[in-house]
Scaffold this motif. Structure first.
Motif, PDB file in Angstrom:
ATOM      1  N   LEU A 115       3.119  -3.821   3.079  1.00 53.93           N
ATOM      2  CA  LEU A 115       1.947  -3.988   3.943  1.00 53.93           C
ATOM      3  C   LEU A 115       1.219  -5.281   3.564  1.00 53.93           C
ATOM      4  O   LEU A 115       1.025  -5.581   2.383  1.00 53.93           O
ATOM      5  N   LYS A 116       0.807  -6.047   4.575  1.00 54.69           N
ATOM      6  CA  LYS A 116       0.139  -7.319   4.322  1.00 54.69           C
ATOM      7  C   LYS A 116      -1.132  -7.098   3.500  1.00 54.69           C
ATOM      8  O   LYS A 116      -1.886  -6.160   3.744  1.00 54.69           O
ATOM      9  N   LYS A 117      -1.353  -7.995   2.556  1.00 56.32           N
ATOM     10  CA  LYS A 117      -2.470  -7.833   1.623  1.00 56.32           C
ATOM     11  C   LYS A 117      -3.821  -7.802   2.335  1.00 56.32           C
ATOM     12  O   LYS A 117      -4.692  -7.003   1.975  1.00 56.32           O
ATOM     13  N   ASP A 118      -4.008  -8.639   3.355  1.00 57.84           N
ATOM     14  CA  ASP A 118      -5.304  -8.651   4.028  1.00 57.84           C
ATOM     15  C   ASP A 118      -5.578  -7.340   4.748  1.00 57.84           C
ATOM     16  O   ASP A 118      -6.711  -6.855   4.767  1.00 57.84           O
ATOM     17  N   LEU A 119      -4.531  -6.729   5.318  1.00 55.42           N
ATOM     18  CA  LEU A 119      -4.697  -5.438   5.982  1.00 55.42           C
ATOM     19  C   LEU A 119      -4.945  -4.336   4.956  1.00 55.42           C
ATOM     20  O   LEU A 119      -5.800  -3.468   5.158  1.00 55.42           O
ATOM     21  N   LYS A 120      -4.224  -4.398   3.847  1.00 55.88           N
ATOM     22  CA  LYS A 120      -4.431  -3.426   2.776  1.00 55.88           C
ATOM     23  C   LYS A 120      -5.864  -3.508   2.253  1.00 55.88           C
ATOM     24  O   LYS A 120      -6.528  -2.478   2.067  1.00 55.88           O
TER      25      LYS A 120
END
Length: 305
Positions: free
Chosen positions: A252-257
């Motif tokens: 999962l993309k870090k910014d979304l996480k």
């Protein structure tokens, strides 16, 4: 199919038939496990999507409406369409997390450890309940049972929740291993319910003599005056373990996480979010460390898993 598998299938069928019968009598609702439910209407087509899983194992049927409210809240804050994924076993959930088909999931400590060790499953946050981030395994029997100790369950029938559930399988198996026993030798017969509330119902209705369940689920049902907890009692409580966490797939993309984490951690500060949490019996979501699950790792290591 082996004799054991046939007996297991028949036992599970008995549970389903019994529950369906109670549905006709107006006592409980039959559980319907669907794969994917879109929480929003078709007007959201074209929006980015996120797949969130709330396993049937960890959620009492009565609490599903609140989980759906929680997921709608997340979707609104993210401005994304939420797909509510429902699965009947932790193995299925972990498999889909590994394949990237589930983005975020509510799981138990055992499946988290399995996923972490196998494919790098990541912690996001954990619920805080009554000021704590721990829970217990309850060994329960019918209230009118003459069984008062775990040792008295020899030769009885038992319900586990899921093969990799800490509270619903690993802990009672650990108790048996300490005395040189196995579930196959100790119990007359055992089945898997794949839901903590289903196990509670099975014990309450006398389908099995006893079972191992999540303290959070039993306490939630008891607080909400469930007829099934009123028909059961606790004969043994495990040590405290790290509470069932919220996890995300490692890709999962870090910014979304990070955005998901902030939405959940600050949820109790939002009027709508606070109301949802209160109905779920959760104080707030907090950060939790991988080391909080080391006690579960220890008993799994003892069992050779």
């Amino acid at each position: 199919m082996s004799r054991k598998e046939i007996l297991l299938a028949c036992s599970i069928l008995l549970v389903v038939i019994s529950f369906a019968s109670c549905e006709r009598e107006g006592k409980i609702r039959e559980i319907d496990f669907r794969d994917t439910v879109e929480l929003k209407d078709s007007s959201l087509s074209g929006m980015p999507e996120i797949n969130i899983c709330v396993g049937s194992m960890i959620t009492p049927k009565e609490g599903y409406a609140y989980y759906k409210a929680l997921l709608n809240y997340i979707g609104d804050r993210l401005k994304m369409k939420v797909n509510f994924i429902e699965k009947e076993s932790y193995a299925e959930v972990n498999s889909l997390l590994e394949k990237g088909k589930i983005d975020i999931a509510f799981v138990c400590g055992g499946p988290y450890i399995d996923g972490h060790d196998k494919f790098g499953l990541q912690l996001l946050v954990a619920p805080q309940v009554d000021g704590k981030t721990v829970y217990y395994s309850y060994i329960i029997v019918r209230k009118d049972s003459n069984i008062n100790k775990f040792e008295e369950l020899r030769g009885k029938t038992f319900v586990f929740v899921d093969p990799i559930s800490n509270s619903g399988k690993i802990y009672p198996t650990y108790l048996l291993k300490q005395t040189g026993e196995t579930p196959e030798d100790f119990f007359k017969e055992y089945i898997y319910s794949y839901a903590h509330d289903t196990s509670i119902r099975a014990v309450a209705q006398g389908i099995v003599d006893a079972g191992a369940v999540d303290s959070l689920i039993w306490n939630y049902m008891e607080k909400n005056e469930s007829p099934f907890t009123k028909l059961t009692r606790i004969i043994k409580i495990s040590p405290a373990y790290g509470i069932p966490p919220v996890v995300v797939r490692p890709t999962l993309k870090k910014d979304l996480k990070d955005e998901l984490k902030q939405i959940l951690i600050n949820m109790h500060l939002n009027e709508r979010g606070k109301e949802i949490l209160e109905k779920m019996g959760i104080d707030r979501f907090v950060e939790i460390d991988d080391s909080d699950y080391d006690s579960i790792r220890e008993i799994r290591k003892y069992l050779g898993k």
